[in-house]
Design an enzyme around this catalytic site. Structure first.
Site, short mmCIF file in Angstrom:
data_model
loop_
_atom_site.label_atom_id
_atom_site.label_comp_id
_atom_site.label_asym_id
_atom_site.label_seq_id
_atom_site.Cartn_x
_atom_site.Cartn_y
_atom_site.Cartn_z
CB THR A 31 65.91 50.66 69.51
OG1 THR A 31 66.63 50.11 70.62
CG2 THR A 31 64.48 50.87 69.92
CB SER B 162 77.16 42.65 62.80
OG SER B 162 78.28 42.24 63.55
CB VAL C 129 71.37 52.68 76.96
CG1 VAL C 129 72.28 52.17 78.05
CG2 VAL C 129 72.16 53.33 75.85
CE LYS D 74 59.33 59.49 80.86
NZ LYS D 74 60.37 59.61 79.84
CG LEU E 180 71.97 55.85 68.53
CD1 LEU E 180 72.80 54.80 69.26
CD2 LEU E 180 71.74 57.06 69.42
N GLY F 91 55.81 71.53 67.09
CA GLY F 91 56.88 70.70 67.60
C GLY F 91 56.35 69.65 68.55
#
Ligand code: FAD
Length: 502
Positions: free
Chosen positions: A14, A39, A47, A78, A333, A434
């Protein structure tokens, strides 16, 4: 200034495809080539299905057609997240994407609500929130663009299949000139004098060179950590959950327009209803519960038939000490991980891409750009961290050592400061720059039984009878507006039938 000519994106999850599409959309027309390496053998984390409203602005910036996007990613709407069993077992509240009421005589609505509540004259706070009441009724209509209208007081996000989103953005990026290279990177080349990355070598010997490298290689952080050793700040003292198990199941009812997060004995379970299935997972702390027990707790609580064997993931909450280091920017990540309790990872990816574009470097890489980028991203991570820790800390559960320790354990000083101010008179501070604004903090405070001792003394300047009437009128208007909305299911059908502009 020598301009960047080649950007290499390492990773096609993502983060990789969001980065590719965002850069391709904004840099079009410039003599910059973008190459993404991924790859299939390594694959993606697979997820990440719930989002926050900023995704709408990112999609709009790309020029995506909403109906087409929703069809191709199996998206549902949502309006917020329902938290079950977080304060005490048996309790539930919704963190809505929208305001509770509107300011009265220049003071926030919740200050008047606190005063009216003390007089015994206020209804439950959720009755003044359009997105909460619409969500609970399974209704949805897009927000109004008229700022005077009650229908303009909320926002929405999507619940979708993230791998379909990545595929969608891949098609978008390739149509705008991004090239995709399949292959496994086995080594990274760096300039001997300063360590800047010059290229990566694939298993078959091909070398891909570039000026700017976006590290979207996932938890491994191939460039930012593997090559540059930027370091990782570990936040497990505040957020100790370190594993998740995920498993989709069949839908048995119309999808709810909200995600659910249910506190479990040693962590929490998510439920994300999409058009074609329900995504589920259990985030837990491995020092309290075994993988088998965690998987059992997940499978026992599914709505419908299990569609895939449960998949286990490991992580360490925290952030990379430098998310931009030399000529490498870590996105996704590889930049850090905060558990998906408030669905913030995709949001952080999109903030990273837009911030990088605002500070887009030249080949000389001014350290001031790197510093500013890291300052912005550090703040984003810290503010989200505090908000997540609040959910764990503000619990009154006594049914497991995990929850007792979360309540009694340490919290970041920045959160202690925010909570002390709130406890005194209901002031919500530190939110303005924020991502989570005042209503978000209020939702968790009130939802988890953290009520201030008092309220803003300036409320006394307002006539209580007039305030009570404004509040009653608002609650009635919320009910009327929700009654008039179509169901979420009807909205999804209309989007499925909508024609996409050529
Ligand atoms: P990955 O998906 O791991 O992709 C890494 C890419 O790098 C892959 O393409 C891989 O092939 C490539 N790669 C790695 N090494 C090499 C190599 N040597 N050579 C070539 N290519 C390589 N986010 C949300 O916003 N909402 C959620 O609800 C949510 N839920 C989550 C639940 C869990 C349990 C977890 C762990 C995360 C969740 N997230 C959520 C986060 C979300 O999944 C990630 O932010 C998102 O998927 C981005 O991942 P990524 O692209 O950074 O990494």
């Amino acid at each position: 200034m020598d301009p960047i000519r080649k950007i290499v994106i390492v990773g096609g999850g993502t983060a990789g495809w969001i980065s590719a599409s965002g850069l391709a959309a904004v840099l079009k027309g410039l003599p910059i080539t973008i190459e993404l390496i991924e790859s299939a053998e390594i694959g993606t984390v697979g997820v990440g299905e719930a989002t926050v409203p900023h995704i709408r602005y990112f999609n709009a910036r790309l020029g995506l057609d909403e109906a087409d996007f929703m069809r191709k990613t199996q998206a549902t709407i949502k309006l917020g997240i329902q938290f079950c069993d977080w304060g005490r077992k048996g309790e539930a509240y919704i963190h809505p994407f929208g305001a509770y009421g509107h300011a009265i005589d220049g003071l926030p609505f919740h200050q008047h609500w606190l005063a009216a509540r003390a007089r015994g004259e206020a209804g439950p706070i959720e009755t003044y929130s359009l997105p909460i009441m619409a969500g609970l009724a399974g209704k949805f209509a897009p927000p109004s663009s008229d700022p005077r209208s009650l229908g303009s007081t909320f926002n929405y996000a999507y619940q979708f299949d993230a791998s379909l989103y990545a595929q969608y953005l891949r098609a978008y990026s390739e149509a705008r000139g991004v090239t995709r290279t399949e292959g496994k990177i086995t080594s990274v080349q760096q300039r001997p004098n300063d360590g800047f990355v010059t290229g990566v070598t694939l298993e078959d010997g091909r070398v891909v060179e570039g000026d700017l490298f976006i590290d979207c290689s996932g938890f491994r952080g191939l460039l930012i950590e593997g090559a540059l050793q930027a370091g990782y700040e570990d936040w497990t003292q505040w957020l100790p959950c370190d594993r998740a198990v995920a498993a989709p199941c069949a839908s048995v009812e119309a999808p709810t327009p909200y995600t659910r997060a249910t506190a479990d004995r040693f962590g929490w379970r998510w439920r994300i209803p999409l058009q074609h299935r329900v995504g589920n997972g259990h985030v837990y702390c491995s020092s309290y519960v075994s993988d088998d027990e965690a998987a059992r707790a997940l499978v026992e609580n599914l709505d419908g038939e299990l569609q895939q064997d449960p998949r286990f993931l490991r992580f360490v909450t925290g952030r990379r000490k430098k998310q931009w280091f030399k000529n490498v920017v870590a996105v996704g990540l590889s930049s850090g991980f905060l558990e998906p309790l408030e669905s913030t990872s995709i949001h952080l990816i999109q903030v990273a891409v837009t911030t990088l574009l605002e500070l887009f470097p030249h080949r000389g890489f001014d350290p001031a750009d790197e510093d500013e980028y890291n300052r912005v991203m550090d703040l984003e991570f810290e503010r989200i961290r505090d908000f997540l820790v609040l959910h764990y800390h503000a619990n009154q559960r006594d049914d497991s050592p995990f929850w007792i320790e979360r309540r009694e354990g340490p919290i970041p000083d920045s959160l202690a400061y925010k909570m002390a101010l709130f406890r005194e008179r209901g002031a919500v501070v530190g939110y303005k720059d924020g991502f989570f604004l005042e209503p978000s903090w209020l939702a968790v405070y009130f939802g988890q039984n953290i009520l201030p001792h008092g309220h803003d003394p300036l409320v006394a300047a307002s006539d209580p009878a007039r305030t009570a009437k404004i509040m009653a009128d608002l609650a009635a208007a919320v009910t009327r507006t929700v009654d008039a909305m179509p169901t979420h299911a009807a909205f999804l059908r209309a989007m499925a039938d909508a024609r996409t502009p050529a």
